[in-house]
Design an enzyme around this catalytic site. Structure first.
Site, PDB file in Angstrom:
ATOM      1  N   HIS A   1      41.718  62.452  21.530  1.00  0.00           N
ATOM      2  CA  HIS A   1      42.279  62.276  20.193  1.00  0.00           C
ATOM      3  C   HIS A   1      41.317  62.992  19.241  1.00  0.00           C
ATOM      4  CE1 HIS A   1      44.026  58.667  22.249  1.00  0.00           C
ATOM      5  NE2 HIS A   1      45.100  59.260  21.751  1.00  0.00           N
TER       6      HIS A   1
ATOM      7  N   ASP B   1      38.295  61.050  18.807  1.00  0.00           N
ATOM      8  CA  ASP B   1      37.408  60.963  19.979  1.00  0.00           C
ATOM      9  C   ASP B   1      36.383  62.088  19.880  1.00  0.00           C
ATOM     10  OD1 ASP B   1      38.806  58.871  21.334  1.00  0.00           O
ATOM     11  OD2 ASP B   1      40.243  60.316  22.148  1.00  0.00           O
TER      12      ASP B   1
ATOM     13  N   GLU C   1      54.697  63.753  23.686  1.00  0.00           N
ATOM     14  CA  GLU C   1      54.604  62.700  24.712  1.00  0.00           C
ATOM     15  C   GLU C   1      55.543  61.555  24.327  1.00  0.00           C
ATOM     16  OE1 GLU C   1      50.618  61.200  25.483  1.00  0.00           O
ATOM     17  OE2 GLU C   1      51.397  59.539  26.659  1.00  0.00           O
TER      18      GLU C   1
ATOM     19  N   GLU D   1      54.444  60.526  30.643  1.00  0.00           N
ATOM     20  CA  GLU D   1      53.614  59.440  31.173  1.00  0.00           C
ATOM     21  C   GLU D   1      54.488  58.522  32.009  1.00  0.00           C
ATOM     22  OE1 GLU D   1      50.601  57.566  28.760  1.00  0.00           O
ATOM     23  OE2 GLU D   1      51.094  55.597  29.597  1.00  0.00           O
TER      24      GLU D   1
ATOM     25  N   HIS E   1      55.561  55.219  30.376  1.00  0.00           N
ATOM     26  CA  HIS E   1      56.507  55.388  29.280  1.00  0.00           C
ATOM     27  C   HIS E   1      57.924  55.572  29.825  1.00  0.00           C
ATOM     28  CE1 HIS E   1      53.082  56.997  26.444  1.00  0.00           C
ATOM     29  NE2 HIS E   1      52.834  55.803  26.951  1.00  0.00           N
TER      30      HIS E   1
ATOM     31  N   ASP F   1      52.729  48.113  27.486  1.00  0.00           N
ATOM     32  CA  ASP F   1      52.324  49.336  28.194  1.00  0.00           C
ATOM     33  C   ASP F   1      51.040  49.027  28.976  1.00  0.00           C
ATOM     34  OD1 ASP F   1      51.842  51.941  28.936  1.00  0.00           O
ATOM     35  OD2 ASP F   1      51.420  52.666  26.920  1.00  0.00           O
TER      36      ASP F   1
ATOM     37  N   ASP G   1      49.437  50.730  31.651  1.00  0.00           N
ATOM     38  CA  ASP G   1      48.504  51.789  32.088  1.00  0.00           C
ATOM     39  C   ASP G   1      47.728  51.395  33.344  1.00  0.00           C
ATOM     40  OD1 ASP G   1      49.382  53.232  29.893  1.00  0.00           O
ATOM     41  OD2 ASP G   1      47.615  52.829  28.670  1.00  0.00           O
TER      42      ASP G   1
ATOM     43  N   ASP H   1      46.357  58.492  32.508  1.00  0.00           N
ATOM     44  CA  ASP H   1      46.163  57.642  31.335  1.00  0.00           C
ATOM     45  C   ASP H   1      46.147  56.207  31.857  1.00  0.00           C
ATOM     46  OD1 ASP H   1      45.851  56.639  28.835  1.00  0.00           O
ATOM     47  OD2 ASP H   1      47.660  57.501  27.960  1.00  0.00           O
TER      48      ASP H   1
END
Ligand code: XUL
Ligand code: MN
Length: 365
Positions: A51, A54, A176, A212, A215, A250, A252, A285
């Site tokens: 990001h 980040d 995404e 993803e 997702h 979500d 992950d 992810d």
């Protein structure tokens, strides 16, 4: 070039986390970005997903030159470690100005903030060394249907994509999709929506998708079919492999942890389509479980990568001729039995695949 694709792997620094969730605080101590970068090569990864913040922490409070200086430093830190930045994504969902969305906020000043911040993300990306911008459109959706004009919202998302494409002619935009969370419903829930936006944009060749696993599952769709759709359009720029145990928040999870057969089919579609041959990354992810200790808070990354490679062995060793014969005979029961035996690593009769009863099973008369 060797016949077989040599896959490259990536993850984002947020995948090494401190374990906070909406119901409890952090349970592990944080690593600095540089400390996290030190983990990549030993874990088998060369790509870093970012990001914007980040790369440059506290981005909103810094001047342009300060932002560029830190981005350049991070670029050096990557090169020193033999790492490649895969993409930069503007983090539009954290600021008080984006409580009700960025590009689709009802407030013009807040929309402007979202666009300005996205432009900053492009500058950060270029300075750190990647032309790739990911748009996870977190709050571009609604909490209640009546709160936004959905048709206008789609136009605003398209305008934002176009603005970025026009701001820098070298960048690529990777959308995404995700159907929900944090919003009740997101405006770009599937890869079909993302690619429709791509084709409508001012430069369709520079807009593609990132899929993803979790997702797609949250949208009630099969991740490998979503990937196939993007691959059929030559628009699968990257993936976020992970897993998701049904319709809930979500998760992950580690790749393959909830549905090994679905994971196999994702690897199968990627491998058989030649994904990765142009350097596309196998992105992960994945989230470390809150219960993990500090020392083992990167195990989900190496496990997910290793699982991918095990499934790749399965895909490569599958008898494609047998698969074709079973398809031609429309014997899908045998094809399914063959697939399950392949995944289990148990032998089966190639002339008529079936799942044999294990020799160790107790036989009752
Ligand atoms: C959120 C998600 C993001 C994006 C990058 O569900 O997947 O981390 O991958 O912004
Ligand atoms: Mn993701």
């Amino acid at each position: 070039m060797s016949e077989l694709t040599e896959y490259r792997f990536s993850f984002g620094p947020w995948n090494i986390s401190e374990g906070a969730d909406p119901f409890g605080p952090e349970v592990r101590s944080p690593y600095s970005l540089e400390e996290k970068l030190d983990w990549y090569r030993p874990l088998g990864f060369e790509g870093v997903q970012f990001h914007d913040d980040d790369v440059v922490e506290g981005l909103n409070d810094l001047e342009h030159l300060q932002i560029m200086k830190r981005a350049r430093e991070v670029g050096h830190a990557l090169r020193d470690r033999g790492l490649t930045p895969e993409f930069v994504a503007p983090r539009l969902w954290f600021d008080p100005r984006t409580i009700d969305g960025g590009y689709t906020s009802n407030d013009a000043a807040q929309r402007k903030y979202a666009l300005d911040r996205s432009i900053k993300a492009v500058d950060v990306a270029r300075e750190v060394g990647t032309p790739n911008i990911v748009l996870w459109l977190a709050r571009e959706g609604s909490y209640i249907r009546e709160s936004k004009d959905a048709k206008t919202a789609y136009q605003r998302i398209l305008d934002a994509v176009n603005l970025l494409l026009e701001y820098d002619e070298e960048i690529q935009v990777w959308i995404e999709p995700k159907p929900n969370e944090p919003m009740d419903h997101a405006y770009v829930p599937t890869i079909g929506h993302a690619l429709a936006l791509a084709y409508q944009s001012v430069d369709p060749a520079r807009v593609s998708g990132l899929i993803e696993t979790a997702h797609a599952v949250l949208a009630g769709l099969d991740p490998s079919d979503e990937m196939a759709f993007a691959l059929a359009h030559d628009k699968l720029a990257s993936v976020h492999l992970n897993d998701q145990n049904g319709l809930k928040f979500d998760q992950d999870k580690s790749f393959g942890a909830a549905n090994l057969r679905s994971a196999y089919n994702q690897v199968r579609v990627l491998e058989r389509s030649g994904y990765g041959r142009r350097g596309e990354f196998i992105g992960l992810d994945v989230k470390a479980m809150r219960t993990q200790s500090q020392e083992s808070s990167t195990a989900h990354l190496s496990n997910s990568r290793a699982l991918f490679l095990h499934l790749l062995d399965k895909v490569r060793s599958a008898d494609q001729q047998l698969e074709q014969e079973l398809i031609a005979a429309r014997d899908y029961e045998a094809l399914e039995a063959y697939t399950l035996c392949l995944l289990l690593g148990v032998p089966t009769d190639a002339s008529s695949p079936r799942v044999e009863t294990p020799a160790t099973a107790v036989q009752h008369a």
